[in-house]
Design an enzyme around this catalytic site. Sequence first.
Site, PDB file in Angstrom:
ATOM      1  N   CYS A 124      -0.814   5.470 -20.326  1.00  0.00           N
ATOM      2  CA  CYS A 124      -0.145   5.893 -21.720  1.00  0.00           C
ATOM      3  C   CYS A 124       0.722   4.574 -22.441  1.00  0.00           C
ATOM      4  O   CYS A 124       1.464   4.324 -21.392  1.00  0.00           O
ATOM      5  CB  CYS A 124       0.498   7.050 -21.633  1.00  0.00           C
ATOM      6  SG  CYS A 124      -0.423   8.534 -20.910  1.00  0.00           S
TER       7      CYS A 124
ATOM      8  N   ARG B 198      -3.656  -1.273 -22.098  1.00  0.00           N
ATOM      9  CA  ARG B 198      -3.422  -0.704 -21.358  1.00  0.00           C
ATOM     10  C   ARG B 198      -4.383   0.452 -20.615  1.00  0.00           C
ATOM     11  O   ARG B 198      -4.165   1.051 -19.488  1.00  0.00           O
ATOM     12  CB  ARG B 198      -1.840  -0.104 -21.418  1.00  0.00           C
ATOM     13  CG  ARG B 198      -0.663  -1.045 -21.490  1.00  0.00           C
ATOM     14  CD  ARG B 198       0.337  -0.274 -22.129  1.00  0.00           C
ATOM     15  NE  ARG B 198       0.946   0.680 -21.356  1.00  0.00           N
ATOM     16  CZ  ARG B 198       2.089   0.627 -20.552  1.00  0.00           C
ATOM     17  NH1 ARG B 198       2.474  -0.670 -20.584  1.00  0.00           N
ATOM     18  NH2 ARG B 198       2.468   1.450 -19.559  1.00  0.00           N
TER      19      ARG B 198
ATOM     20  N   TRP C 144      -3.768   8.215 -21.907  1.00  0.00           N
ATOM     21  CA  TRP C 144      -4.807   8.221 -20.622  1.00  0.00           C
ATOM     22  C   TRP C 144      -4.684   9.269 -19.919  1.00  0.00           C
ATOM     23  O   TRP C 144      -3.655   9.720 -19.308  1.00  0.00           O
ATOM     24  CB  TRP C 144      -4.349   7.049 -19.826  1.00  0.00           C
ATOM     25  CG  TRP C 144      -5.375   6.530 -18.926  1.00  0.00           C
ATOM     26  CD1 TRP C 144      -6.550   5.781 -19.112  1.00  0.00           C
ATOM     27  CD2 TRP C 144      -5.408   7.058 -17.569  1.00  0.00           C
ATOM     28  NE1 TRP C 144      -7.166   5.843 -17.863  1.00  0.00           N
ATOM     29  CE2 TRP C 144      -6.416   6.504 -16.826  1.00  0.00           C
ATOM     30  CE3 TRP C 144      -4.879   7.881 -16.623  1.00  0.00           C
ATOM     31  CZ2 TRP C 144      -7.059   6.495 -15.585  1.00  0.00           C
ATOM     32  CZ3 TRP C 144      -5.014   7.899 -15.235  1.00  0.00           C
ATOM     33  CH2 TRP C 144      -6.149   7.599 -14.653  1.00  0.00           C
TER      34      TRP C 144
ATOM     35  N   ASN D  76       5.158   9.464 -21.673  1.00  0.00           N
ATOM     36  CA  ASN D  76       4.336   8.529 -20.792  1.00  0.00           C
ATOM     37  C   ASN D  76       4.796   8.984 -19.129  1.00  0.00           C
ATOM     38  O   ASN D  76       6.141   8.870 -18.913  1.00  0.00           O
ATOM     39  CB  ASN D  76       4.633   7.186 -20.973  1.00  0.00           C
ATOM     40  CG  ASN D  76       3.800   6.252 -19.721  1.00  0.00           C
ATOM     41  OD1 ASN D  76       3.150   6.757 -18.796  1.00  0.00           O
ATOM     42  ND2 ASN D  76       4.191   4.819 -19.701  1.00  0.00           N
ATOM     43  N   GLY D  77       4.097   9.670 -18.262  1.00  0.00           N
ATOM     44  CA  GLY D  77       4.360  10.005 -16.976  1.00  0.00           C
ATOM     45  C   GLY D  77       3.776  11.352 -16.717  1.00  0.00           C
ATOM     46  O   GLY D  77       2.872  11.696 -17.125  1.00  0.00           O
TER      47      GLY D  77
ATOM     48  N   GLU E 191     -12.247  -9.145  -3.607  1.00  0.00           N
ATOM     49  CA  GLU E 191     -11.918  -9.159  -4.875  1.00  0.00           C
ATOM     50  C   GLU E 191     -13.121  -9.235  -5.953  1.00  0.00           C
ATOM     51  O   GLU E 191     -13.243  -8.848  -6.752  1.00  0.00           O
ATOM     52  CB  GLU E 191     -11.104 -10.471  -5.260  1.00  0.00           C
ATOM     53  CG  GLU E 191     -10.612 -10.889  -6.493  1.00  0.00           C
ATOM     54  CD  GLU E 191      -9.944  -9.773  -7.395  1.00  0.00           C
ATOM     55  OE1 GLU E 191      -9.365  -8.777  -6.819  1.00  0.00           O
ATOM     56  OE2 GLU E 191      -9.737  -9.907  -8.589  1.00  0.00           O
TER      57      GLU E 191
ATOM     58  N   LYS F  57     -14.115  -6.879  -8.714  1.00  0.00           N
ATOM     59  CA  LYS F  57     -14.552  -7.190 -10.157  1.00  0.00           C
ATOM     60  C   LYS F  57     -15.928  -6.616 -10.745  1.00  0.00           C
ATOM     61  O   LYS F  57     -15.745  -6.155 -11.930  1.00  0.00           O
ATOM     62  CB  LYS F  57     -14.592  -8.680 -10.409  1.00  0.00           C
ATOM     63  CG  LYS F  57     -13.162  -9.326 -10.112  1.00  0.00           C
ATOM     64  CD  LYS F  57     -12.416  -9.251 -11.268  1.00  0.00           C
ATOM     65  CE  LYS F  57     -11.302  -8.293 -11.404  1.00  0.00           C
ATOM     66  NZ  LYS F  57     -10.065  -8.524 -10.450  1.00  0.00           N
TER      67      LYS F  57
ATOM     68  N   GLU G 207     -15.303  -2.750 -11.507  1.00  0.00           N
ATOM     69  CA  GLU G 207     -14.325  -2.619 -12.640  1.00  0.00           C
ATOM     70  C   GLU G 207     -15.161  -2.753 -14.057  1.00  0.00           C
ATOM     71  O   GLU G 207     -14.893  -1.615 -14.708  1.00  0.00           O
ATOM     72  CB  GLU G 207     -13.246  -3.270 -12.713  1.00  0.00           C
ATOM     73  CG  GLU G 207     -12.154  -2.827 -11.875  1.00  0.00           C
ATOM     74  CD  GLU G 207     -10.900  -4.112 -11.982  1.00  0.00           C
ATOM     75  OE1 GLU G 207     -10.883  -5.063 -11.823  1.00  0.00           O
ATOM     76  OE2 GLU G 207      -9.997  -3.295 -12.371  1.00  0.00           O
TER      77      GLU G 207
ATOM     78  N   HIS H  22     -23.347  -3.610  12.125  1.00  0.00           N
ATOM     79  CA  HIS H  22     -22.563  -2.461  12.672  1.00  0.00           C
ATOM     80  C   HIS H  22     -22.965  -1.499  11.771  1.00  0.00           C
ATOM     81  O   HIS H  22     -22.233  -0.265  11.852  1.00  0.00           O
ATOM     82  CB  HIS H  22     -21.251  -2.876  13.008  1.00  0.00           C
ATOM     83  CG  HIS H  22     -20.928  -4.024  14.026  1.00  0.00           C
ATOM     84  ND1 HIS H  22     -21.382  -3.654  15.394  1.00  0.00           N
ATOM     85  CD2 HIS H  22     -20.943  -5.174  13.893  1.00  0.00           C
ATOM     86  CE1 HIS H  22     -21.256  -5.033  16.080  1.00  0.00           C
ATOM     87  NE2 HIS H  22     -20.862  -5.991  15.087  1.00  0.00           N
TER      88      HIS H  22
ATOM     89  N   LYS I  42      -4.517  -0.631 -17.472  1.00  0.00           N
ATOM     90  CA  LYS I  42      -3.968  -2.048 -16.981  1.00  0.00           C
ATOM     91  C   LYS I  42      -2.820  -1.657 -15.946  1.00  0.00           C
ATOM     92  O   LYS I  42      -2.560  -2.245 -15.186  1.00  0.00           O
ATOM     93  CB  LYS I  42      -3.471  -2.905 -18.164  1.00  0.00           C
ATOM     94  CG  LYS I  42      -2.862  -4.162 -17.936  1.00  0.00           C
ATOM     95  CD  LYS I  42      -3.954  -5.020 -17.400  1.00  0.00           C
ATOM     96  CE  LYS I  42      -3.436  -6.528 -16.876  1.00  0.00           C
ATOM     97  NZ  LYS I  42      -4.596  -7.015 -15.977  1.00  0.00           N
TER      98      LYS I  42
HETATM   99  O1  M6R Z   1       0.037  -4.400 -11.995  1.00  0.00           O
HETATM  100  P1  M6R Z   1      -0.545  -4.428 -10.344  1.00  0.00           P
HETATM  101  O2  M6R Z   1      -0.834  -5.957  -9.832  1.00  0.00           O
HETATM  102  O3  M6R Z   1       0.586  -3.785  -9.509  1.00  0.00           O
HETATM  103  O4  M6R Z   1      -1.838  -3.606 -10.542  1.00  0.00           O
HETATM  104  C1  M6R Z   1      -2.297  -3.307  -9.213  1.00  0.00           C
HETATM  105  C2  M6R Z   1      -3.904  -2.854  -9.573  1.00  0.00           C
HETATM  106  O5  M6R Z   1      -3.786  -1.934 -10.307  1.00  0.00           O
HETATM  107  C3  M6R Z   1      -4.641  -3.931 -10.197  1.00  0.00           C
HETATM  108  O6  M6R Z   1      -4.688  -5.086  -9.592  1.00  0.00           O
HETATM  109  C4  M6R Z   1      -6.167  -3.521 -10.316  1.00  0.00           C
HETATM  110  O7  M6R Z   1      -6.730  -3.431  -9.232  1.00  0.00           O
HETATM  111  C5  M6R Z   1      -6.800  -4.556 -11.258  1.00  0.00           C
HETATM  112  N1  M6R Z   1      -7.492  -3.768 -12.665  1.00  0.00           N
HETATM  113  C6  M6R Z   1      -7.804  -5.348 -10.738  1.00  0.00           C
HETATM  114  O8  M6R Z   1      -8.650  -6.175 -11.513  1.00  0.00           O
END
Ligand code: M6R
Length: 591
Positions: free
Chosen positions: A2, A27, A72, A98-99, A468, A472, A475, A491, A586
Amino acid sequence: MCGIVGYIGKFNALEAVIEGLKKLEYRGYDSAGVAYKKENDIKICKEKGRVIDLEKCIMDIDSSLAIGHTRWATHGEPNQRNAHPHSSMTGRFVIVHNGIVENYQKLKFEYLNDYSFSSETDTEIIADLIEYFSNTLSVEESIRKTMSLIEGSYACLIIDKKHPNHIYCMKDKSPLLVGKGKDGISFSSDITGLIDYAEEYMPLEDKTFGIIDAEDVYLQDMIGLPIENRFQKMAIQKEEIDKQTFDHFMLKEIYEQPMMIRNLIHHYFSGEEVRISPKLIHHIRQSDKINFVACGSSMYASYFAKYYFEKLCGIPCEVFCASELVYSTPLISKRPFFIFFSQSGETADLLAVMKKVKKQKHPILTITNTIESSMVRLSDYHLNIYAGKEIAVASTKAYTAMLVTSTILARAVSKTKTNLKNNLKAVSLAMEKVLENKEVCRGIAQSIINQEDLFYIGRGIDYWTALEASLKLKEIAYIHTEAFSSGELKHGPIALITKNTPVIAIITQEGTNRITRSNLAETESRGAKTYVIASKSLSTPSDDVIIPNVAHYLSPLVSVLVVQLIAYYAAVFKQNDVDKPKNLAKSVTVE
Ligand code: M6R
């Protein structure tokens, strides 16, 4: 997550709030709304969907005071009814939040039996509680009383119809910044939302209450004692949140990586020497174990930090996933040092761990892209990764900047001299070569978009890049992808290989080249469609992407660009919303 914004002053507050909401769109959100002052009354407009849809219902309206929200969903599905702002039962108090109010059921039961509710949200009860207490207390006391009862997190802007020339705010655990410009006061969940309207900003501390008019900000603590305003000059340029000629922020941010490495060299090197606080270096040297804490991509970046610190400094390290650590009690060494990695500096899981670590009085360093963040304020030390604002939800340049910053820090802590500065310059050039060859990555992306499952494999440091890479692709391309250490395939996971399952191997380390290739061949024998991303010196003519050689411990900085591009193009081919993938935010400000 949010986003909240607000404005009170001489500009059209609705315009300021809509612009602020647009800047916070990155965000992540699923509905949006505003409340604004109109002829001594407060009007509300909210919509499921995008800020642009909201804009239509408030076109051509002028106002001197407005608050806005992008939601959100946590409690209640994303629809118009659950969108913010919410009003108290009589409509007197209007609020954006927000929260999460964790004890909202209990509070409802204890205080609000005579109330009826018009949404399924936890937020609505905040407005109702303030109204309930205002029967016997002043507005200020009612808000502070409500703050004292809430368990969970909140950053709220509140309007009282009886005092429509003020915005009230309250904050605990969720971020809230106040901006001050020549013509008014603005609010935002992060600094981007303040651009254009503020010359100075001030992040609010936890448990702060505020009364704001068009001229000034009056802050108090929970018992009503004044808190001093500490405004700082705005440290962000509008260009940083502009896509320029790129189709998406993610592509722009991928392209910014070579320059970012040069910037980091500039910030952290003086000649061949690293410029980092000697006090911090000394403190880390005194520790008997470094504990890295992070989530998501930042956690994958901290695997590299562990590797650099163990190799260069001989200090044992452990990586902790923040969301796990917060509910566990690991054995802590005698002289631990904690390093938190976070792009946003606002991740709720990390903040929860940080507060526990702080209580135990262990030293904390935050490595972040957001120096005005809550985590920086709680830490003993912080290092800026100087990646510049990262807008795309999928992290790219912040991830690589974390790797670079941690290798520079490890080099400073270690007493051994390495040719790090020149090696990093070579990385920056190698990254440019990868970007020149982006068509190869595009080709791979096109060939995988109809696949249900995909596997990335690697060993040692290439395995961490595979993790990683897999994140990606999940996501933004929504392809089910797993990363395996290639040695683990036999395994269990190899049972998943069927005809044409794509398996992509990352090979940048000499010691594991031969064995990873033979593991890849095993998947091929079972029908997999295989691809190889390899460093030039280890490559064979049939490899798919050949990346320039750099110092072996820095090669993940180059190979990761390939997997970022594959994910990016796969998402583009699938016509996904690359910068704002579904269900993701974000800045993850709730646990
Ligand atoms: O702001 P932060 O680095 O603490 O966020 C951690 C994760 O939420 C963030 O890295 C998330 O996995 C990304 N969307 C990855 O692309």
